[in-house]
Design an enzyme around this catalytic site. Structure first.
Site, short mmCIF file in Angstrom:
data_model
loop_
_atom_site.label_atom_id
_atom_site.label_comp_id
_atom_site.label_asym_id
_atom_site.label_seq_id
_atom_site.Cartn_x
_atom_site.Cartn_y
_atom_site.Cartn_z
CB ALA A 176 39.70 46.54 33.82
CE LYS A 177 41.89 38.98 32.38
NZ LYS A 177 40.58 39.77 31.37
NE ARG A 178 41.48 48.97 34.83
CZ ARG A 178 42.48 49.32 33.94
NH1 ARG A 178 42.81 48.35 32.82
NH2 ARG A 178 41.15 50.42 32.91
#
Lengths: 279, 279
Positions: free
Chosen positions: B94-96
């Site tokens: 998700a690379k939040r």
């Protein structure tokens, strides 16, 4: 209308630099529906209706919807904002950042599924992680540059030995966004209000980019210093726009059943403070 | 079981370093349901069933679900992976990356809503944007470090004048993740397979962190060089784990109705290649 057209229009029509941030936390809702995630739409729709003529933009934060399985409520809210305030642009705060093929999917999510006018992005993965958003002509993309949280220092404030002039990392991002990365004039920057001197520095490097400035309100940034550092006006025309976000201070202004009226009062107060700071 | 326990267990049980990436693109589905986004679950479930005994981990990429309003299908898929392969950890890609209060919401999304065992994160906003994930004890969090896309150079490969030893930005991230940021041993790093020398450099700096390595397969990374650069084994025990991801090469191995069988063959081939590279 492009994102920039909408922004100019809303700034003039609502005489406002204030962005109303929509970070709906059911735990902070008024007592009669506190904790009820099925009322996220109702809560946000009431805020939107109460503040539509006070805002230069709305900024829903997608995490608050995703945590509560409320994507359908976000879709309805996006449509409602368009209906209530067709002249006010909506910035989807998602801070995406991924390789090109994945970025294409996120761009579809933001611009097609939700119909956002602009999105926030992380620059950490470089230009090809930003480019897919620019293929959506007329849409805006705000790159994280100097953020308002304490950890913003950890990477953004490091000095680069390998770039001409040894800029700080956030200065380098500002340069890239004002220059080579800004293919079709769609880019803007996110710069925290807690550091007015750094807003001024970003504005020197990026004289014309729209700056999205969170951190006024609950995060404690100084509204007057923010406007003076960031806004550029020439001959009565805004040449360097700013969009000053307040979320929690507006959303939870009363915490009671009068939350929408209280939100309107707080939005008007903040808007007027920002307008007065133009001096 | 913690994420690390599951990882060790799956590595041993499936004799595998291969992570099966789930980036479902309906346009690439077999003819009989090509373009049908309502079949994302069916497609992914078939891949999971076909590869469950070949994988050290699964990695669904959330953008591919979000673009198609398919969060409900992702929820069902997460439950299905748990049922079919309870021993194989699931990394939600998700690379939040956001301020603390927002990061808390994203952590709820990843770990509670979807039940992921680990998540991918961007370090750009600093430690307080990572910390909320670490409050979910036993879960893993992989920080972007040196990514496999061309633009990975733009920021990650800049040299920092302001940090002792003048590391590159990605080396600095690796140091922070191995050291001060890794409060409870939950952190890992994302390092692209297209640059084996840089995997080796990251491994020097971060001898014990799990490395999630995308870029083998469609992105062209060299499987053998990747294993040699990243894996650390002492006395038959893995002390520096790697998780080597392949997505498109497995998912779309045939493009026909035999897609699941073809995916299994490709997964086994890649797994065996990685195992052989241990040498």
């Amino acid at each position: 209308m492009t994102f920039l057209d909408m922004l100019r229009h809303a700034e003039r029509q609502n005489r406002s630099l204030l962005c109303v941030g929509l970070d709906p936390d059911p735990a902070k809702f008024p007592d009669r529906f506190k904790g009820d995630a099925s009322r996220i739409y109702d809560f946000c729709a009431a805020i939107v209706e109460a503040t539509a003529d006070t805002a230069i933009a709305f900024k829903p934060q997608i995490a608050y919807f995703a945590a509560h399985r409320a994507e359908d409520q976000l879709e309805r809210l996006m449509a409602h904002m368009r209906a209530v305030a067709p002249q006010v642009p909506v910035i989807l705060d998602a801070k995406r950042g991924d390789i090109g093929s994945t970025a294409e999917q996120y761009a579809i999510e933001a611009f097609e599924r939700y119909g956002a006018d602009a999105v926030t992005l992380s620059p950490f993965m470089g230009f090809d992680s930003v480019q897919p958003y620019l293929k959506h002509h007329g849409k805006g993309a705000f790159l994280l540059c100097r953020t308002s949280n304490p950890g913003g220092d950890d990477l953004q404030n490091q000095r680069l030995a390998s770039v001409e002039g040894q800029p700080l990392l956030y200065e380098h991002v500002a340069r890239l966004a004002q220059g080579p990365w800004n293919l079709n004039g769609q880019l803007g920057l996110v710069v925290g209000a807690t550091y007015p001197a750094e807003i001024e520095r970003v504005r020197e490097i990026a004289p014309t980019l729209p700056l999205l400035i969170p951190g006024v309100g609950a995060q404690g940034g100084d509204a007057v210093a923010t406007v003076r550092a960031g806004l550029r006006v020439e001959n009565g025309q805004t040449t360097g726009p700013i969009i000053v976000n307040s979320s929690r201070a507006i959303l939870y202004a009363s915490g009671g059943d009068d939350f929408a009226d209280a939100a309107r009062r707080e939005a008007l107060r903040t808007r007027d403070l920002l307008e007065a700071a133009k001096g």
